[in-house]
Scaffold this active site. Structure first.
Site, PDB file in Angstrom:
ATOM      1  N   GLU B  65       0.814  -1.207   0.000  1.00 28.26           N
ATOM      2  CA  GLU B  65       0.000   0.000   0.000  1.00 28.26           C
ATOM      3  C   GLU B  65       0.853   1.265   0.000  1.00 28.26           C
ATOM      4  O   GLU B  65       0.513   2.251  -0.664  1.00 28.26           O
ATOM      5  CB  GLU B  65      -0.961  -0.003   1.188  1.00 28.26           C
ATOM      6  CG  GLU B  65      -2.026  -1.098   1.123  1.00 28.26           C
ATOM      7  CD  GLU B  65      -1.500  -2.482   1.455  1.00 28.26           C
ATOM      8  OE1 GLU B  65      -0.353  -2.593   1.950  1.00 28.26           O
ATOM      9  OE2 GLU B  65      -2.226  -3.467   1.219  1.00 28.26           O
ATOM     10  N   HIS B 134     -11.327  -5.831   8.751  1.00 30.70           N
ATOM     11  CA  HIS B 134     -12.117  -5.640   7.536  1.00 30.70           C
ATOM     12  C   HIS B 134     -13.330  -4.733   7.774  1.00 30.70           C
ATOM     13  O   HIS B 134     -14.269  -4.752   6.991  1.00 30.70           O
ATOM     14  CB  HIS B 134     -12.605  -6.974   6.982  1.00 30.70           C
ATOM     15  CG  HIS B 134     -11.527  -7.819   6.366  1.00 30.70           C
ATOM     16  ND1 HIS B 134     -10.641  -8.538   7.117  1.00 30.70           N
ATOM     17  CD2 HIS B 134     -11.189  -8.049   5.080  1.00 30.70           C
ATOM     18  CE1 HIS B 134      -9.808  -9.198   6.312  1.00 30.70           C
ATOM     19  NE2 HIS B 134     -10.110  -8.911   5.070  1.00 30.70           N
TER      20      HIS B 134
HETATM   21  C1  LIG Z   1      -1.725  -5.013   4.321  1.00 33.13           C
HETATM   22  C2  LIG Z   1      -2.736  -5.822   3.600  1.00 33.13           C
HETATM   23  N1  LIG Z   1      -3.128  -5.471   2.369  1.00 33.13           N
HETATM   24  C3  LIG Z   1      -4.090  -6.164   1.733  1.00 33.13           C
HETATM   25  C4  LIG Z   1      -4.669  -7.243   2.317  1.00 33.13           C
HETATM   26  C5  LIG Z   1      -5.790  -7.981   1.613  1.00 33.13           C
HETATM   27  N2  LIG Z   1      -5.355  -9.321   1.247  1.00 33.13           N
HETATM   28  C6  LIG Z   1      -5.630 -10.391   2.022  1.00 33.13           C
HETATM   29  S1  LIG Z   1      -4.910 -11.756   1.476  1.00 33.13           S
HETATM   30  C7  LIG Z   1      -4.233 -10.979   0.145  1.00 33.13           C
HETATM   31  C8  LIG Z   1      -3.350 -11.738  -0.776  1.00 33.13           C
HETATM   32  C9  LIG Z   1      -2.200 -12.350  -0.045  1.00 33.13           C
HETATM   33  O1  LIG Z   1      -1.394 -13.083  -0.905  1.00 33.13           O
HETATM   34  P1  LIG Z   1      -0.122 -13.850  -0.403  1.00 33.13           P
HETATM   35  O2  LIG Z   1       0.705 -12.983   0.477  1.00 33.13           O
HETATM   36  O3  LIG Z   1       0.540 -14.434  -1.583  1.00 33.13           O
HETATM   37  O4  LIG Z   1      -0.693 -14.982   0.543  1.00 33.13           O
HETATM   38  P2  LIG Z   1      -1.709 -16.151   0.164  1.00 33.13           P
HETATM   39  O5  LIG Z   1      -3.092 -15.588   0.277  1.00 33.13           O
HETATM   40  O6  LIG Z   1      -1.401 -16.587  -1.205  1.00 33.13           O
HETATM   41  O7  LIG Z   1      -1.483 -17.178   1.183  1.00 33.13           O
HETATM   42  C10 LIG Z   1      -4.602  -9.636   0.152  1.00 33.13           C
HETATM   43  C11 LIG Z   1      -4.233  -8.671  -0.870  1.00 33.13           C
HETATM   44  C12 LIG Z   1      -4.222  -7.598   3.603  1.00 33.13           C
HETATM   45  N3  LIG Z   1      -4.723  -8.645   4.253  1.00 33.13           N
HETATM   46  N4  LIG Z   1      -3.271  -6.876   4.220  1.00 33.13           N
END
Ligand SMILES: Cc1ncc(C[n+]2csc(CCOP(=O)(O)OP(=O)(O)O)c2C)c(N)n1
Lengths: 377, 334
Positions: B65, B134
């Site tokens: 972000e 959330h």
């Molecule tokens: C700081 C932040 N930004 C956005 C999100 C929203 N979000 C939740 S899971 C996700 C994707 C995460 O991907 P990754 O780190 O590859 O983990 P995975 O879900 O594949 O285990 C996002 C964008 C969040 N939880 N925290």
């Protein structure tokens, strides 16, 4: 006279030859993910450990299936499944000593359960009855962390503190491939390396951050390569090979415990299910990709190895499945009961001592609830 | 007279339309954020835009972000108008450094030479059963930062009109989207999707004489419901939808309170240090001699946003609002 000539005049002698602080070569990950199952390395693996990993994988898969089913019944608000990634989850839990700490992300319920957390307590966050369903100190598992990568500096701080106190505690922090783009990831790795903190970073590279593929997340040769820039070793491992993940993790944990500092491990795996039950994965990936990865299933890989080497028979396999069914049945039963919640809990843990304002708000809610009760009669 | 064909649409659809129209009208408008491309955003607000405008203008960014907003600053320096999406309220926090240290004050520190025409879309608020992180209502943080506009629509038409205005603004706008209203339907005319609604104007959603409910975003429908329910008590409640928290429409609000003599501010973020305190103070400053009672606030509790199973106790509902209206010292009238 050009600028360069001018410079030459001011600096008649060349500067001393530059030396890197650390030789980068030993820090570099292998070109291909390290594997054990189906290779010569498997012969050296401890049969008891392999059986233990197998039982936990089977249980973990069942747990994922059960939790996913519970979302369909409305019993869970949401569930980020780790189906396909069980080898990472289980190995992360099993590699730690009791005194060590686990710092999971929101997807790592299974690692927490494999570490001994009650399966129902592990789902509290996702059911929505409370944010963290367990006392982190009891199992040495930090709260499942939703904001991405923010738990990584915590892991570094805890490991650092333990070392300052003279305790040989290791922290293992888990993060996804997407999370490695956050500033907190960078800061955590840098602190860990500068402080030589006893931390192991486990990146589960499951291909996607929700819809965004790895190629849009990083231009690095691998996520493990990122370690070199901080001055710590990077390791690349087949994330579906439970024996390999366990081995690489245990080497890193031993290294950290012995005062060798942090390691960054990238486990290459795949998210078989959608991001969560609320996500539509067909929007961003094709079935054939998923099928390729299904053929590299962590349970099948280990089962094959165990069977080939006569370390497990049909009865053994059945026993693992039966144990998983028992766990699933218990989980179902518990989750199908409505949790009994006390709304006054809203005020119980905001401060050690509630503020006068919170006491007023508490009184307001109590009066409302009493009126509700009255109305119900 | 031409008749306009009104069609039902959701707030999410109106926002998509606003983005599409803004991008069509001005090639400088770029959309960026996590999952805004192929997926169309987790709330599908950017659905179809990447197909229409290409990846260079609708960009799936790395998951960072601070990086998203920080690069938007540079893009704005070079003449683009970035519209960035923060996936959820609480995930915007890593970007606060960029927001507060740069986005909000760049115009000021460069004596007007470097404006920041950035729109920051933030889905916010509770009531959707989201897990931890959330459901935050972070408007007070944004309001407390000089240099930012802060707007939040409560209707489908305003979602369109205010987003168009935000993108057109030469200043940064924090555009707060009430998550639980994304799927609320209204009728509007998609062929002429309303005029652009200038930032900074409140609107009387429901006229009344007994007291004014001052509110915004997700609490607007709740207040309208409370106003209906208040009729049974003999109260005819006026509902003012602020639409814009910065700048603040003192005139519309004060005019309303002068008419009714009583006011309750309603919002779901915490009350202490929350928007309601500022609003109540402004109303008191302007309407003191017209007030029959102190300005009251009905807000969320001063607690971290609770887990979904308890959120109904936290969110200001109709009963809590009417209760406050009841405390407006009605005996003073007789
Ligand atoms: C700081 C932040 N930004 C956005 C999100 C929203 N979000 C939740 S899971 C996700 C994707 C995460 O991907 P990754 O780190 O590859 O983990 P995975 O879900 O594949 O285990 C996002 C964008 C969040 N939880 N925290």
């Amino acid at each position: 006279m050009t600028v360069m000539e001018q410079r030459g005049a001011y600096h008649p002698t060349p500067p001393p030859a530059w030396q890197p602080r650390t030789d980068p070569a030993p820090l570099l990950p292998d070109a291909l993910p390290y594997r054990v199952l189906g290779t010569d390395a498997a012969a050296g693996a401890d049969p008891a450990l392999l059986r233990r990993l197998y039982a936990e994988l089977v249980r973990g898969r069942r747990y994922n299936a059960q939790a996913t089913a519970l979302t369909k019944q409305g019993r869970l608000a949401v569930y980020p499944s780790s189906t396909g990634q069980e080898a990472c989850e289980v190995a992360a839990a099993l590699v730690l000593e009791e005194r060590d700490w686990l710092f999971p992300s929101y997807r790592d319920t299974l690692a927490a359960v494999a570490r001994g957390l009650d399966p129902v307590q592990a789902l509290t966050l996702l059911r929505g009855d409370w944010h963290t369903g367990y006392d982190p100190h009891e199992h040495r598992i930090a709260p499942l962390c939703t904001p991405l990568a923010t738990q990584l500096p915590h892991a570094v701080g805890l490991a650092h503190a333990a070392r300052l106190k003279g305790d040989d505690v290791v922290a293992l922090a888990m993060v996804g491939d997407g999370g490695t783009s956050e500033g907190d990831f960078h800061e955590a790795l840098n602190f860990a390396a500068v402080w030589q903190a006893p931390v192991v970073f486990l990146v589960q590279n499951n291909g996607f951050a929700i819809s965004v593929p790895l190629a849009k997340q990083t231009a690095a040769p691998s996520l493990a390569h990122k370690a070199v820039g901080y001055g710590m070793p990077g390791r690349l491992v087949d994330g579906n090979d439970a024996a390999a993940v366990h081995q690489v993790l245990s080497e890193a944990v031993a290294h950290a415990r012995a005062g060798g500092g942090p390691t960054l491990i990238e486990a290459v795996t795949y998210r078989i299910d959608a991001h969560t039950n609320a996500d539509d994965a067909t929007r961003y990936r094709g079935d054939s990709e998923v099928e390729t990865w299904r053929a590299h299933d962590p349970i099948a890989l280990l089962e094959h190895e165990l069977t080939e080497r006569g370390l497990i028979d049909e009865d053994g396999i059945q026993a693992a499945r039966d144990a998983a069914e028992v766990m699933a049945a218990e989980l179902r039963e518990h989750m199908n009961q409505d949790p009994v919640l006390d709304p006054m809990d809203l005020f119980a843990h905001v401060y050690a001592e509630p503020t006068p304002q919170l006491r007023e708000q508490e009184a307001l809610l109590r009066a409302e609830l009493a009126a509700e009760q009255e109305g119900a009669h | 007279m031409t008749t306009v064909a009104l069609k039902p649409a959701t707030m999410a659809q109106a926002l998509t339309r606003a983005l599409r129209d803004a991008m069509t009208a001005d090639p400088a408008v770029h959309v960026m954020g996590e999952d805004v491309g192929t997926l169309g955003g987790v709330f599908r607000v950017t659905d179809g835009l990447a197909e229409q405008f290409g990846e260079d203008r609708v960009t799936d960014t790395p998951l960072a972000e601070a990086g998203i907003l920080g690069t938007a600053v540079g893009m704005a320096m070079y003449g683009l108008r970035p519209v960035v999406e923060m996936q959820f309220d609480a995930f915007a926090y890593p970007a606060f450094e960029q927001l507060i240290s740069h986005v909000a004050r760049m115009r000021n520190r460069t004596r007007g030479a470097m404006p920041m025409p950035i729109t920051i879309r933030v889905p916010y608020g509770g009531g959707i059963g989201g897990v931890e992180h959330h459901s935050d209502s972070s408007e007070a943080y944004y309001m407390a930062t000089p240099g930012l506009h802060v707007v939040t629509p409560a209707t489908v038409a305003d979602a369109y009109g205010l987003l168009r205005a935000s993108i057109a603004s030469d200043d940064p706008v924090v555009f707060l989207e009430p998550k639980r209203l994304y799927w609320s339907k209204d009728t509007w005319n998609p062929d002429d999707p309303q005029t652009v609604e200038p930032i900074g104007r409140a609107v009387v959603r429901r006229p009344g004489r007994s007291a004014t409910l001052i509110t915004y975003g997700p609490s607007v429908p709740v207040c309208l419901e409370a106003a209906e329910a208040g009729l049974a008590e003999g109260w005819d409640l006026e509902v003012v939808d602020l639409r814009s928290l910065v700048p603040f429409d003192d005139e519309t609000v004060a005019a309303s309170v002068r008419r009714t003599g009583r006011a309750v501010v309603v919002h779901e973020s915490g009350g202490y240090g929350g928007p309601g305190g500022e609003i109540a103070a402004r109303v008191t400053e302007r309407c003191f001699h017209h007030l029959e009672a102190p300005v009251l606030r009905v807000a969320g509790f001063d607690i971290p946003y609770p887990p979904p199973m308890l959120e109904r106790h936290h969110l200001p509902g109709v009963d809590r609002i009417l209760d406050a209206v009841g405390r407006l010292q009605w005996e003073a009238e007789s």
